[in-house]
Design a protein around this motif. Structure first.
Motif, PDB file in Angstrom:
ATOM      1  N   PHE A   1     -14.407  29.289   6.281  1.00  9.76           N
ATOM      2  CA  PHE A   1     -14.183  30.256   5.194  1.00  9.76           C
ATOM      3  C   PHE A   1     -14.676  31.664   5.571  1.00  9.76           C
ATOM      4  O   PHE A   1     -14.286  32.655   4.974  1.00  9.76           O
ATOM      5  CB  PHE A   1     -14.904  29.762   3.927  1.00  9.76           C
ATOM      6  CG  PHE A   1     -14.888  30.729   2.781  1.00  9.76           C
ATOM      7  CD1 PHE A   1     -13.690  31.100   2.169  1.00  9.76           C
ATOM      8  CD2 PHE A   1     -16.070  31.283   2.306  1.00  9.76           C
ATOM      9  CE1 PHE A   1     -13.672  32.007   1.111  1.00  9.76           C
ATOM     10  CE2 PHE A   1     -16.060  32.190   1.239  1.00  9.76           C
ATOM     11  CZ  PHE A   1     -14.859  32.550   0.651  1.00  9.76           C
ATOM     12  N   ARG A   2     -15.537  31.744   6.587  1.00 16.32           N
ATOM     13  CA  ARG A   2     -16.236  33.007   6.861  1.00 16.32           C
ATOM     14  C   ARG A   2     -15.277  34.179   7.117  1.00 16.32           C
ATOM     15  O   ARG A   2     -15.504  35.306   6.664  1.00 16.32           O
ATOM     16  CB  ARG A   2     -17.198  32.843   8.047  1.00 16.32           C
ATOM     17  CG  ARG A   2     -18.122  34.031   8.248  1.00 16.32           C
ATOM     18  CD  ARG A   2     -19.078  33.814   9.427  1.00 16.32           C
ATOM     19  NE  ARG A   2     -19.730  32.523   9.406  1.00 16.32           N
ATOM     20  CZ  ARG A   2     -20.793  32.204   8.650  1.00 16.32           C
ATOM     21  NH1 ARG A   2     -21.316  33.119   7.874  1.00 16.32           N
ATOM     22  NH2 ARG A   2     -21.316  30.999   8.686  1.00 16.32           N
TER      23      ARG A   2
ATOM     24  N   ARG B   1      -8.296  19.134   0.678  1.00 19.33           N
ATOM     25  CA  ARG B   1      -8.857  19.171  -0.671  1.00 19.33           C
ATOM     26  C   ARG B   1     -10.292  19.731  -0.646  1.00 19.33           C
ATOM     27  O   ARG B   1     -10.647  20.609  -1.436  1.00 19.33           O
ATOM     28  CB  ARG B   1      -8.817  17.765  -1.293  1.00 19.33           C
ATOM     29  CG  ARG B   1      -9.214  17.718  -2.745  1.00 19.33           C
ATOM     30  CD  ARG B   1      -8.865  16.380  -3.367  1.00 19.33           C
ATOM     31  NE  ARG B   1      -7.438  16.219  -3.575  1.00 19.33           N
ATOM     32  CZ  ARG B   1      -6.772  16.669  -4.647  1.00 19.33           C
ATOM     33  NH1 ARG B   1      -7.406  17.288  -5.618  1.00 19.33           N
ATOM     34  NH2 ARG B   1      -5.476  16.486  -4.746  1.00 19.33           N
ATOM     35  N   GLU B   2     -11.089  19.239   0.266  1.00 17.32           N
ATOM     36  CA  GLU B   2     -12.478  19.733   0.364  1.00 17.32           C
ATOM     37  C   GLU B   2     -12.472  21.231   0.718  1.00 17.32           C
ATOM     38  O   GLU B   2     -13.213  22.028   0.151  1.00 17.32           O
ATOM     39  CB  GLU B   2     -13.258  18.988   1.455  1.00 17.32           C
ATOM     40  CG  GLU B   2     -13.548  17.529   1.167  1.00 17.32           C
ATOM     41  CD  GLU B   2     -12.349  16.603   1.428  1.00 17.32           C
ATOM     42  OE1 GLU B   2     -11.278  17.084   1.840  1.00 17.32           O
ATOM     43  OE2 GLU B   2     -12.477  15.386   1.190  1.00 17.32           O
TER      44      GLU B   2
ATOM     45  N   VAL C   1     -12.647  24.881 -10.869  1.00 14.54           N
ATOM     46  CA  VAL C   1     -13.701  25.539 -10.072  1.00 14.54           C
ATOM     47  C   VAL C   1     -13.586  27.060 -10.058  1.00 14.54           C
ATOM     48  O   VAL C   1     -14.540  27.750  -9.717  1.00 14.54           O
ATOM     49  CB  VAL C   1     -13.711  25.032  -8.614  1.00 14.54           C
ATOM     50  CG1 VAL C   1     -14.247  23.626  -8.543  1.00 14.54           C
ATOM     51  CG2 VAL C   1     -12.346  25.124  -7.963  1.00 14.54           C
ATOM     52  N   TYR C   2     -12.420  27.565 -10.441  1.00 13.81           N
ATOM     53  CA  TYR C   2     -12.213  29.011 -10.395  1.00 13.81           C
ATOM     54  C   TYR C   2     -11.968  29.522 -11.813  1.00 13.81           C
ATOM     55  O   TYR C   2     -11.061  29.036 -12.498  1.00 13.81           O
ATOM     56  CB  TYR C   2     -11.023  29.363  -9.477  1.00 13.81           C
ATOM     57  CG  TYR C   2     -10.704  30.829  -9.521  1.00 13.81           C
ATOM     58  CD1 TYR C   2     -11.540  31.750  -8.887  1.00 13.81           C
ATOM     59  CD2 TYR C   2      -9.624  31.305 -10.248  1.00 13.81           C
ATOM     60  CE1 TYR C   2     -11.296  33.112  -8.981  1.00 13.81           C
ATOM     61  CE2 TYR C   2      -9.372  32.662 -10.344  1.00 13.81           C
ATOM     62  CZ  TYR C   2     -10.211  33.552  -9.709  1.00 13.81           C
ATOM     63  OH  TYR C   2      -9.972  34.892  -9.811  1.00 13.81           O
ATOM     64  N   HIS C   3     -12.741  30.502 -12.255  1.00 10.18           N
ATOM     65  CA  HIS C   3     -12.697  30.869 -13.671  1.00 10.18           C
ATOM     66  C   HIS C   3     -12.067  32.228 -13.955  1.00 10.18           C
ATOM     67  O   HIS C   3     -12.053  32.676 -15.092  1.00 10.18           O
ATOM     68  CB  HIS C   3     -14.121  30.792 -14.253  1.00 10.18           C
ATOM     69  CG  HIS C   3     -14.767  29.467 -13.951  1.00 10.18           C
ATOM     70  ND1 HIS C   3     -14.181  28.271 -14.319  1.00 10.18           N
ATOM     71  CD2 HIS C   3     -15.883  29.146 -13.253  1.00 10.18           C
ATOM     72  CE1 HIS C   3     -14.943  27.267 -13.883  1.00 10.18           C
ATOM     73  NE2 HIS C   3     -15.968  27.767 -13.231  1.00 10.18           N
TER      74      HIS C   3
ATOM     75  N   ALA D   1     -12.089  28.017  -3.292  1.00  9.37           N
ATOM     76  CA  ALA D   1     -11.939  28.479  -4.678  1.00  9.37           C
ATOM     77  C   ALA D   1     -13.311  28.706  -5.320  1.00  9.37           C
ATOM     78  O   ALA D   1     -13.517  29.692  -6.035  1.00  9.37           O
ATOM     79  CB  ALA D   1     -11.125  27.470  -5.480  1.00  9.37           C
ATOM     80  N   GLN D   2     -14.252  27.810  -5.030  1.00 15.97           N
ATOM     81  CA  GLN D   2     -15.610  27.985  -5.587  1.00 15.97           C
ATOM     82  C   GLN D   2     -16.235  29.284  -5.092  1.00 15.97           C
ATOM     83  O   GLN D   2     -16.831  30.041  -5.854  1.00 15.97           O
ATOM     84  CB  GLN D   2     -16.511  26.836  -5.130  1.00 15.97           C
ATOM     85  CG  GLN D   2     -16.355  25.587  -5.956  1.00 15.97           C
ATOM     86  CD  GLN D   2     -16.921  24.354  -5.223  1.00 15.97           C
ATOM     87  OE1 GLN D   2     -17.181  24.386  -4.019  1.00 15.97           O
ATOM     88  NE2 GLN D   2     -17.090  23.284  -5.967  1.00 15.97           N
TER      89      GLN D   2
END
Ligand SMILES: Cc1cc2nc3c(=O)[nH]c(=O)nc-3n(C[C@H](O)[C@H](O)[C@H](O)COP(=O)(O)O)c2cc1C
Length: 366
Positions: free
Chosen positions: A206-207, A244-245, A287-289, A251-252
């Motif tokens: 993700f970095r 999925r992970e 997880v995403y708001h 998203a988090q």
């Protein structure tokens, strides 16, 4: 059919958008060899400015980012000035316009780079038939893995591109993290075998996206920056067993970074890797708001239902906007949609044919 949810305006941070119908980013390859937007593109986008918001075709952030014939760029002042004419035309019609930022990564070819290989997180070739290059159709090539110390300059290219997007008057940018281009290949275990801080774990993969986001956010408030992901996609030979992970984690993290919106290609109409159950908008809502945009294969009823259920705030339509420049008017009035456009003019440089020559419903029934 009711369409009231789709047609309801949306408060999108500090801007209001007139409906929930977004035009999805679509490469149309009409920018010429210099990759500078032109009058034909002004006409095309302006014809479609009934959309609440338009996301432009993917636009390269540097020369190194190129990998598609005649797609536009935003890495010179001339390009930025030309984009301004597109932006002004869309704004004049009361719509909003976001620039999609693109680096093709391994989905490119040495023919775009003076004989030097394309770059990617790892030296893994696309398993596919061929790529269109400036020298015609060619087999895919193995890209060169970026050195760790080269990565800051790629990130800097994104930052510079966003400075130019801001000067062109865009309402924001979308970081293209989907469809097997550079960022997606960093995210996914299938294409990222790095052993430095940019690979080896979900967090490390993700970095790169995180650093691109942070660099871009030094230019513009975070709410001006969206991200597009394709967790289910197979385009450009993607699909990783731990999708999925990985995408739940992304998203988090994006939630924590407070980005402007998350754009998820949840539908399977552009290909599905079939490595498990598809990820849904609900998975992302959990997880995403922030504002969530869905896309891929939605028809009008499906889009209305997704918004009515609260699964998404906005739905992006791609192909329907090609042959229906007045898509919103058709939805508003319950008019039928035009036949899908012929694929031969989708993203091949063939000028106005299959691009700006579609009628509105009102014109076609005169
Ligand atoms: C002609 C064409 C060009 C596309 N170019 C892009 C692009 O530049 N960036 C991107 O993220 N997706 C691109 N896509 C994918 C679309 O944004 C969208 O995800 C896809 O068309 C599925 O949505 P739809 O079923 O509403 O068409 C493209 C699709 C098409 C048909």
């Amino acid at each position: 059919m009711t369409t009231e949810h789709l047609l309801t305006p949306f408060d999108f941070h500090d801007m209001k958008i007139k409906n929930r119908i977004v035009m999805a980013p679509m490469t149309r390859a009409r920018a010429g060899q210099q990759r500078v937007p032109n009058e034909l593109m002004v006409k095309y986008y302006s014809q479609r400015a009934d959309a609440g918001m338009i996301i432009t075709e993917a636009t390269t952030v540097s020369q190194q980012a190129n990998g598609w014939n005649e797609s536009p760029g935003i890495y010179t002042d001339e390009m930025a000035d030309a984009w301004k004419t597109v932006v002004d035309a869309v704004h004049a019609k009361g719509s909003r316009i976001i620039l999609q930022l693109w680096h093709c990564g391994r989905a490119s070819h040495s023919g775009f780079h003076g004989g030097k290989p394309a770059v990617a997180p790892s030296a893994i070739k696309i398993n596919g038939e061929y790529i269109h290059t400036p020298q015609g159709k060619q087999p895919y090539q193995t890209p060169r893995a970026l050195q760790t110390d080269e990565i800051p300059s790629v990130i800097e290219d994104y930052r510079q591109a966003v400075m130019r997007a801001k000067s062109a008057g865009f309402d924001g940018v979308e970081i293209h993290g989907a469809n097997g281009y550079l960022i997606d290949t960093f995210l996914q275990s299938k294409t990222n075998l790095r052993t430095d801080q940019y690979g080896g774990s979900i967090e490390n993969r993700f970095r790169f996206l995180k650093e691109v986001f942070e660099a871009v956010a030094t230019v513009w408030p975070k709410q001006k920056i969206g991200v597009r992901l394709s967790p289910n996609g197979v385009f450009n030979d993607m699909g990783s067993p731990d999708y999925r992970e990985q995408f739940t984690y992304v998203a988090q993290q994006l939630n924590a970074l407070q980005l402007g919106y998350l754009h998820v290609m949840d539908g399977l109409a552009f290909g599905f890797h079939e490595l498990g159950e598809p990820m849904t908008l609900k998975d992302f809502r959990n997880v995403y708001h922030g504002p969530l945009m869905g896309n891929c294969g939605y028809d009008v009823a499906g889009a209305e239902a997704a918004i009515a259920r609260g699964d998404a705030d906005l739905i992006a339509f791609g192909r329907p906007f090609i042959s229906n420049p007045d898509l919103v008017d058709r939805i508003r009035n319950g008019w039928p949609l035009a036949e899908p456009a012929d694929m031969s003019a989708w993203y091949t440089p063939v000028g106005e044919t299959g691009y700006t020559d579609f009628s509105t419903y009102a014109d076609s029934t005169k």
